[in-house]
Every structure is written in C-alpha cells, then in structure tokens.
Design an enzyme around this catalytic site. Structure first.
Site, PDB file in Angstrom:
ATOM      1  N   LYS A 176       0.829  -1.197   0.000  1.00 23.28           N
ATOM      2  CA  LYS A 176       0.000   0.000   0.000  1.00 23.28           C
ATOM      3  C   LYS A 176       0.873   1.260   0.000  1.00 23.28           C
ATOM      4  CE  LYS A 176      -3.796  -1.940   2.801  1.00 23.28           C
ATOM      5  NZ  LYS A 176      -4.911  -1.666   1.875  1.00 23.28           N
ATOM      6  N   ARG A 187     -10.563 -11.231   1.533  1.00 20.13           N
ATOM      7  CA  ARG A 187     -11.438 -12.264   0.961  1.00 20.13           C
ATOM      8  C   ARG A 187     -10.786 -13.639   1.030  1.00 20.13           C
ATOM      9  NH1 ARG A 187     -11.579  -8.942  -4.481  1.00 20.13           N
ATOM     10  NH2 ARG A 187     -11.232  -7.367  -2.871  1.00 20.13           N
TER      11      ARG A 187
END
Length: 497
Positions: free
Chosen positions: A279, A353
């Site tokens: 990130k 996920r």
C-alpha cells in the site's frame, strides 16, 4: 483496557424532585416540551421567558446551560433543541443528546440525567439510540502513555421516565449491554497493531469466555489451521512473523440448544501492509483497523452474553497480519482454499477475501440458518458510499430484509448492492485457477469482492457487510466507531423479539 464504566439506570421520580448534577430537558423551536413545561412551573416561568427572549432557540443540537439555585432537585439544567416538533425523529434525538453530553462533559458534573422520552413514539427503539449517543461522546481509550490518561468523571447516567414501564426498563438494559459491547470493540480496534496481534486477539476471545460462562471460545494455532486445510488463510499469514489464529466463538442459550445458529464471520487482519502489493505509506497506520470486523464480532458476543438472549450464535475470526517478506505470497501464485477451489492471487492486497473464504467454508459445517460476514474489505465501497453507510450484499431476500430493518431501527445505515451472477461472476475468471482474487478491471470492485465470497457459502442464506468506510473515523477524532455492532445485535435479537 477501559478507563471506566458508564452506568445507565432508570429514574422514576417526578422531574422537579429528581436529583442529579445535570438534568437535560428538551425544547422545540418556539415551544417547550411537556417535561420542560413541568420544570418551567417549578422555576416560576423562567424557561418560558427564555423561549420568548430567544435564548432557548429549540434548533436541533443548540444547548443552553443553566445553574439552578433552587426550585428543582438538579444542580444544573441543560435545555437542548429538538428542532421543529412536526419534524422530530430519532436522528434529531441522537444529535441533541450528543450535543448535551458534550456540554455536560466539560462541566464538573459527575451524574447526568435525560428527560427526553415523551417525544419518542417508540421508547424501546429510542432509548438504545440515546444511550449509544451518550456513550459515543464519553468513550475514552486507555492509550499507552507515560502520563496516565485522566478518567472521565461523568460515569452515572439516568434515564428519567415517571411511568418507567417494562418496555423502558428492558430498553435501558439492552442499551447498557450494547454500549458495553461497543466499548470492547473500540478498545480492541484502537489498540496499536504491535499490541493487538493475532495472538492478542485470541487472548481477548478467551478472556471474554472466562468472564461470561455462556460464551465458549476456542483458539486454533497455525498447525491446527493447516490441518483444517485452510490454504487461502495460511497463504496470507505466511509472510508475517506473527503466527495466525483462528478463533471460534459459540453463544447458546439453553432454550436454543436445538436451534440452527446464526454465524458471524469477522475479518481479523490485525495489520495490513498490502503484502507484496504494498500500500502507499500515507495513513497506513490506520490499517490496524483492518480487524474491525473481528472486533465487532467480539463486541456483539459481549452484548449477547450480558443480555442472555434466547439464541444460538457462532462467531468465526481468521486473525493474521498481511506483511511483505521473502516468504510472503506473491502475485500470480495459485493457492487452494479449504473448499478445494483454487485461487490465483492477482493482488496480495485483496487478502481479506482470502482469509474470509476459508472461514465461510468452515461456517457451513454448522448448517447455519444465516451467515453474515463483516469486513473492512474494499476501498471501492468508500468511493461508492462514503463514511456513513456500509455496503450490503446478499444471496437471500429474507435475510436482506431483516438486516435492512435492523439498519433502519438502529440508524446503523447500509445500502444494498446487486451481485448478479451472469454479470459479475465472469469478472473473476482465471486462466490458471478456478478464480482470481480480483477482477481484471477496476470496475465494480466491492461487488466482485462479494461475488468472490459468495462462492464459498454454498446454498446457505448469506450476507456480506463491507464496513471499510464506517468501522473507524480518521483525522482529529480518529478512532473505532464499533459499527456495525448496533445492527448485528438488533438483527440477532429480531429472530426472537
């Protein structure tokens, strides 16, 4: 971790006799409420004069503080605006209560009383919102500092209702349990990531079970997770020196022992760097909140345990860090989930996920009547909805209706998105595995994330709450919101109320 406990109780005295350091009453625009009129009589028309002079505006959230020498039992009086009488709503109530509590918080008062219920058509609905509003203002995080954080002195809160029927009593108890659960969620989520590792999160679950005998907690280590075949979960965990934990909670009332459970699955990434798909550095400290879903499950269980609701609930939390290292999963790697389905990892920052899919597969083993997963899953949901509304995705209309009803009741807002299989599922196609963990393009990021999760719930009623925009606030007031604990608790309670 808590500095202090905020206690709420029901007071049935007449207003002019009620003794408190600070009494809050309401006023509409240009008009006193019935409760305010009673206080006005005891004060020989003082409040009526202040309405006429314009000092009491009645506008939503406007507060006029008064120090009272005689006439009523309370030392201080706060008159808070409720807006126009014909437009009054629980949203106005919440804003008014928060404004009044901020004023009281800055005063020397140690006790605070609210006499605002007569305006509320549904007291059972309004009281928990009032209590939550007070607690949101008064919450303090016991931050690790050299100088101890000074405890908030305003800890005793009274809800004044002369009739005080069983509905009101029950609502006060419900609201107390709710804010206790929310405080736990906030405490866990606000902790720095080096002090809230997967191991620490597991210890918090065990501590909860120790405190409440009606909660059971099991914490599985890495070897036990591997034995279950949770390859997707372990792929995310393999880059971190911190070992993963899989937390299994169970709350079951004796009267619900034969009842199929509701399963809550919370994303527990205790820090998310993005992994190899690193990130940007700006605001990366806020990635300690990537376990907000897990914290909300623990907070909900804390409230359930205190209320002793006649229900059966399973809580599942896959807890790990997502770190870049020489052992981290790489873009292009293919991993095998607990369900046997293979996944091409196209972006390691779509890790939530991957841990959730194995937890969802595990959830199906309980044959639940509903599965709800809670996750700070996608930045795309913030682009779509901002920071006030959570995303809702579901494969079942009845389940969706229940969650929407609880959202409306608690003002813990959600908005439903479509997950049409013929449109969105093909976007997850992969040449090298059963699916990719992200779609090929940038569009519909939150929807395709939900569609990915849907592949692991079989035919069970399932809903996904994307709380990436609502689980915490940034800026000067940075901190956990404890959402969606109000929604989850009401949703569970709705099955039996």
């Amino acid at each position: 971790m808590k500095l202090n406990q905020i206690h709420f109780d029901l007071a049935k005295e007449q207003l002019h006799q009620h003794q408190s350091d600070c009494l809050v009453i309401g006023a509409f625009e240009g008009k006193l409420t019935v409760s305010s009129e009673k206080v006005d009589q005891a004060l020989k028309g003082l409040l009526s004069d202040l309405v006429k002079s314009g000092d009491i505006t009645g506008k939503v959230g406007d507060v006029l503080p008064l120090v009272i020498a005689e006439g009523i039992g309370s030392k201080r009086l706060l008159i808070v605006g409720l807006g126009k009488e014909e437009e009054f709503s629980v949203d106005h109530l919440r804003k008014a209560v928060m404004s009044a509590t901020r004023v009281a918080k800055s005063s020397p008062a140690k006790s605070l009383s609210f006499a605002l219920l007569e305006q509320c058509k549904n007291k059972g609905k309004s009281i928990p919102i009032l209590i939550q509003a007070v607690a949101d203002v008064l919450y303090q995080f016991n931050a690790p500092r050299k100088e101890a954080v000074k405890a908030q002195q305003l800890t005793q809160i009274h809800i004044v209702d002369e009739k005080g029927n069983s509905e009101v009593t029950k609502a006060v108890a419900y609201g107390q349990a709710l804010i206790n659960g929310m405080a736990l969620t906030k405490d866990l989520a606000n902790m720095p990531a080096n002090m809230m590792t997967p191991t620490d999160l597991g210890d918090a679950a065990l501590a909860l079970a120790k405190k409440f005998p009606n909660v059971k907690a099991t914490v599985l280590n890495k070897a036990e997770i591997k034995k279950l075949g949770m390859g997707a979960f372990l792929a995310v965990a393999q880059g971190s020196a911190e070992k993963p934990r899989f937390i299994v909670l169970e709350y079951r009332h004796d009267k619900a022992k034969d009842e199929a459970p509701i399963a809550l699955v919370g994303k527990g990434v205790t820090f998310d760097t993005g992994g190899i798909s690193l990130k940007p550095g700006a605001a990366m400290d806020e990635m300690k909140y990537d376990m907000g879903g897990a914290a909300s499950v623990l907070g909900t269980f804390r409230a359930l345990a205190e209320l002793n609701l006649e229900t059966h609930v399973i809580g599942l939390i896959p807890a790990t860090e997502n770190m870049p290292s020489g052992e981290a999963v790489k873009p292009g790697d293919v991993i095998t989930s607990m369900s046997g389905q293979t996944i091409e990892v196209l972006n390691t920052d779509a890790e939530g996920r991957l841990i959730l899919c194995d937890a969802l597969t595990y959830a199906t083993h309980f044959k639940p009547k509903a599965i709800v997963d809670i996750a700070t899953l996608t930045g795309a949901i913030i682009i779509a909805l901002g920071h006030e509304v959570s995303g809702l995705f579901s494969n079942n209309e009845d389940l969706t209706a229940k969650l929407k009803a609880s959202s409306e009741k608690t003002r813990d807002h959600v908005w439903q998105f479509p997950i049409w299989k013929e449109i969105y599922q093909p976007m997850l196609d992969s040449n090298f595995a059963d699916m990719g963990n992200i779609s090929a393009g940038r569009g519909a990021g939150s929807i395709t994330a939900a569609c990915f999760l849907e592949r692991f719930v079989e035919e069970y009623p399932w809903a996904h709450l994307d709380v990436a925009g609502t689980a915490w606030t940034s800026g000067k007031e940075k901190g956990s919101t404890a959402r969606p604990v109000p929604l989850l608790l009401d949703f569970i309670n709705s099955f039996h109320s």
